[in-house]
Design an enzyme around this catalytic site. Structure first.
Site, PDB file in Angstrom:
ATOM      1  N   HIS A 104       0.867  -1.181   0.000  1.00 45.00           N
ATOM      2  CA  HIS A 104       0.000   0.000   0.000  1.00 45.00           C
ATOM      3  C   HIS A 104       0.908   1.236   0.000  1.00 45.00           C
ATOM      4  O   HIS A 104       1.972   1.217   0.642  1.00 45.00           O
ATOM      5  CB  HIS A 104      -0.858   0.066   1.280  1.00 45.00           C
ATOM      6  CG  HIS A 104      -2.111  -0.749   1.249  1.00 45.00           C
ATOM      7  ND1 HIS A 104      -2.589  -1.405   2.372  1.00 45.00           N
ATOM      8  CD2 HIS A 104      -3.022  -0.972   0.258  1.00 45.00           C
ATOM      9  CE1 HIS A 104      -3.725  -2.024   2.059  1.00 45.00           C
ATOM     10  NE2 HIS A 104      -4.005  -1.776   0.800  1.00 45.00           N
ATOM     11  N   CYS A 106      -2.230   2.974   9.197  1.00 48.49           N
ATOM     12  CA  CYS A 106      -3.277   2.044   8.736  1.00 48.49           C
ATOM     13  C   CYS A 106      -4.417   1.923   9.740  1.00 48.49           C
ATOM     14  O   CYS A 106      -5.540   1.593   9.363  1.00 48.49           O
ATOM     15  CB  CYS A 106      -2.726   0.640   8.533  1.00 48.49           C
ATOM     16  SG  CYS A 106      -1.284   0.511   7.523  1.00 48.49           S
TER      17      CYS A 106
HETATM   18  N1  ARG Z   1      -3.872  -7.177   6.577  1.00 49.14           N
HETATM   19  C1  ARG Z   1      -4.269  -5.959   5.953  1.00 49.14           C
HETATM   20  C2  ARG Z   1      -4.191  -6.102   4.451  1.00 49.14           C
HETATM   21  O1  ARG Z   1      -3.301  -6.777   3.981  1.00 49.14           O
HETATM   22  C3  ARG Z   1      -3.423  -4.814   6.446  1.00 49.14           C
HETATM   23  C4  ARG Z   1      -3.844  -3.466   5.938  1.00 49.14           C
HETATM   24  C5  ARG Z   1      -2.908  -2.366   6.299  1.00 49.14           C
HETATM   25  N2  ARG Z   1      -3.421  -1.116   5.907  1.00 49.14           N
HETATM   26  C6  ARG Z   1      -2.765  -0.127   5.283  1.00 49.14           C
HETATM   27  N3  ARG Z   1      -3.381   0.983   5.060  1.00 49.14           N
HETATM   28  N4  ARG Z   1      -1.552  -0.304   4.806  1.00 49.14           N
HETATM   29  O2  ARG Z   1      -4.996  -5.610   3.709  1.00 49.14           O
END
Ligand code: ARG
Length: 272
Positions: free
Chosen positions: A165, A259
């Site tokens: 991300h 996050c």
């Molecule tokens: N386990 C989640 C996923 O893989 C974690 C999300 C983390 N969020 C972020 N904004 N980076 O989607």
């Protein structure tokens, strides 16, 4: 300064129940009590900074609902709901949409089949929306947003699966300042960031791996996972104060401070 408002979701049902990024291991799992305490520490740290926290109701069977950054993109009173890549997370959407609808936002959806993971992949720095694509979000989703918002969107490709991300490798601090981990981008993406953001602070790989870029910015305070010492020193040079909170239980899911939050009133770095 704005009165910051942030959406969070308590970690009551958080855990590692599936594996959708390289950080997650069901075999290793998460320690529930420790995770809840760390979430509480982050919450309390933000409250002390004057943030008004809004809470969602945690749901059994939705272990990643804690990561509210992925709910969607907030723009004024418009909420562009995410279309998650993975079916495991698609089930979060009705809960996020219901919360936003009940709190005075218009809930808008992206076209069918176009994936988009909200503020996790789309961050304003000044008037420009920087948008990460390839691993989770589609560039087409970002272009749709650019049209809908009538704002300039600069898609940057994410090339390292660990930094899946945009908010794992890039964090706007102010309209002309951001931190980033160069290794998560290709040469073109790095050039885009360097050309459009006058002051860029580089995060070293060792700290990027501890999610140093995944910071919550409130005025001149920057809240990050513990162990971002080099970044803390560089931020101090730039006039910011770094506050660290141990969040290693959430790194097990591939997430950290940013996050776990979603700014409801617009990030400090955003100029709409
Ligand atoms: N386990 C989640 C996923 O893989 C974690 C999300 C983390 N969020 C972020 N904004 N980076 O989607």
């Amino acid at each position: 300064m704005k009165n910051p408002r942030i959406l969070m979701c308590p970690a009551d049902h958080y855990g590692i129940e599936y594996e959708i990024n390289p950080w997650m291991s069901r075999a290793r799992g998460a320690a529930p009590d420790r995770a809840r305490q760390q979430w509480r520490d982050l919450h309390d740290t933000l409250v002390k900074l004057g943030v008004q926290i809004e809470l969602m109701t945690p749901q059994p069977g939705l272990p990643d609902l804690v990561f509210t950054a992925n709910a969607g993109l907030v723009f004024g009173k418009r909420f562009f709901s995410s279309r998650f890549t993975h079916p495991e997370r698609q089930r979060e959407t009705p809960h996020f949409d219901a919360w936003f609808a009940a709190h005075g936002f218009s809930v808008e959806r992206l076209p069918e089949g176009v994936y988009f993971e909200g503020a996790g992949d789309a961050l304003f720095c000044g008037p420009i929306l920087f948008a990460g694509y390839r691993i989770r979000s589609h560039a087409a989703g970002h272009l749709h947003l650019g049209n809908a918002l009538q704002r300039m969107v600069l898609p940057v490709e994410l090339i390292d699966k660990r930094f899946y991300h945009l908010d794992t490798c890039f964090c706007p601090l102010s309209p002309d300042e951001a931190i980033y981990f160069p290794g998560a981008f290709d040469a073109y993406g790095r050039t885009v960031l360097q050309k459009h953001i006058p002051k860029l602070i580089e995060v070293v790989e060792k700290e990027a791996e501890r999610f140093a870029c995944n910071a919550v910015v409130v005025g001149k305070k920057v809240v990050v996972n513990a162990g971002s010492d080099q970044l803390a020193a560089d931020l101090q040079q730039a006039g910011y104060e770094c506050l660290s909170v141990e969040l290693d239980e959430f790194i097990k899911a591939g997430g950290s401070a940013k996050c776990l939050t979603l700014r409801l009133d617009g990030e400090d770095a955003a100029v709409w």
